[in-house]
Design an enzyme around this catalytic site. Structure first.
Site, PDB file in Angstrom:
ATOM      1  N   MET A   6       0.834  -1.191   0.000  1.00 52.76           N
ATOM      2  CA  MET A   6       0.000   0.000   0.000  1.00 52.76           C
ATOM      3  C   MET A   6       0.875   1.250   0.000  1.00 52.76           C
ATOM      4  O   MET A   6       2.089   1.175   0.132  1.00 52.76           O
ATOM      5  CB  MET A   6      -0.922   0.019   1.229  1.00 52.76           C
ATOM      6  CG  MET A   6      -1.935  -1.104   1.221  1.00 52.76           C
ATOM      7  SD  MET A   6      -3.044  -1.086  -0.177  1.00 52.76           S
ATOM      8  CE  MET A   6      -4.049   0.333   0.192  1.00 52.76           C
ATOM      9  N   CYS A   7       0.241   2.375  -0.109  1.00 59.82           N
ATOM     10  CA  CYS A   7       0.922   3.664  -0.144  1.00 59.82           C
ATOM     11  C   CYS A   7       0.031   4.698   0.532  1.00 59.82           C
ATOM     12  O   CYS A   7      -1.052   4.391   1.014  1.00 59.82           O
ATOM     13  CB  CYS A   7       1.201   4.106  -1.584  1.00 59.82           C
ATOM     14  SG  CYS A   7       1.991   2.855  -2.620  1.00 59.82           S
ATOM     15  N   ARG A   8       0.495   5.914   0.576  1.00 59.54           N
ATOM     16  CA  ARG A   8      -0.299   7.077   0.951  1.00 59.54           C
ATOM     17  C   ARG A   8      -0.067   8.125  -0.130  1.00 59.54           C
ATOM     18  O   ARG A   8       1.062   8.295  -0.606  1.00 59.54           O
ATOM     19  CB  ARG A   8       0.125   7.636   2.299  1.00 59.54           C
ATOM     20  CG  ARG A   8       0.050   6.688   3.501  1.00 59.54           C
ATOM     21  CD  ARG A   8      -1.358   6.564   4.091  1.00 59.54           C
ATOM     22  NE  ARG A   8      -2.140   5.559   3.396  1.00 59.54           N
ATOM     23  CZ  ARG A   8      -3.409   5.261   3.719  1.00 59.54           C
ATOM     24  NH1 ARG A   8      -4.028   5.925   4.675  1.00 59.54           N
ATOM     25  NH2 ARG A   8      -4.053   4.322   3.059  1.00 59.54           N
TER      26      ARG A   8
END
Length: 251
Positions: free
Chosen positions: A1-3
């Site tokens: 995942m990332c932001r």
């Protein structure tokens, strides 16, 4: 995942949007508050921004964590912009892509980021990849899932689909091919932001007529932050935010 996040508003130093907020993207790289999948986003980062009078954005991307790049701290202090996209990365799989695998991806006036993961990558998207023109596949910046997702969106943009339509169609295709994937997509051209909430958090902060921020999670405790429901398409300008339900894809 990332932001990730996108900003449209008055010209400001990049650092005021990315680094300075108490729970900003810089802090989210090691201490996100609402990230459900993964805990540290240290597999690269990137920022894309628009300069006045130039429709093609500049980018600064690196393979390492944002907190370890002293050059970026200097750049973010002095470069001002009224439109930017930034992301910190937690890679789906380890790879040799380096900074080429870090969002934002770009083509012409477009910036793009994918916060999520494709289920059963890469096998689940073999047919989707085969449906794209060979030149699109040969032009991929990286071998990661996000790069192929970007190729799918960009193919639709090149066919003159409007940005919200391009994202909605891509999510429908990807969701059917790889059920259970997380498909929070973010697209901007310097004037408009389009985004999807699909499997992870998405929020926006709007000050109509002045600015709008669309982000994986709030970067401060301003009560005006609004959560976007899952399976929703967001379209935003400096003056308006529109939310539209996305249908559940079926395999």
């Amino acid at each position: 995942m990332c932001r990730h996040l996108a900003y449209l508003g008055p010209a400001a130093p990049i650092g005021e949007v990315v680094i300075a907020p108490p729970h900003g993207l810089f802090t989210q790289s090691w201490a996100p508050r609402r990230q459900a999948h993964g805990t540290v986003n240290a597999d690269g980062f990137g920022v894309g921004w628009y300069a006045p009078g130039d429709p093609v954005p500049a980018r600064y991307r690196r393979a390492g964590p944002i907190w370890g790049d002293l050059s970026f701290a200097d750049l973010a202090r002095v470069v001002r912009t009224g439109a930017l996209m930034a992301a910190v990365r937690d890679a789906t799989e380890a790879s040799a892509d380096g900074e080429a695998g870090a969002s934002p991806f770009a083509s012409g006036a477009w910036l793009f980021s994918h916060n999520g993961a494709i289920r059963d990558w890469p096998h689940s998207l073999a047919d989707v990849a085969a449906s794209l023109p060979p030149a699109d596949l040969l032009g991929l910046e990286a071998r990661c899932d996000s790069a192929l997702v970007w190729a799918l969106v960009l193919h639709r943009l090149r066919q003159d689909h409007e940005p919200p339509e391009a994202l909605a169609e891509a999510v429908d295709t990807l969701g059917a091919a790889a059920p259970g994937s997380r498909l929070n997509l973010l697209l901007m051209d310097g004037e408009t932001i389009a985004a999807t909430a699909w499997g992870d958090t998405l929020w926006y902060l709007a000050d109509p007529g002045r600015c709008v921020v669309v982000a994986s999670e709030p970067y401060d405790d301003d009560p005006r932050w609004t959560e976007v429901p899952d399976h929703t398409l967001l379209t935003a300008t400096r003056t308006d935010v529109l939310l539209t339900a996305l249908k559940e894809a079926s395999a």
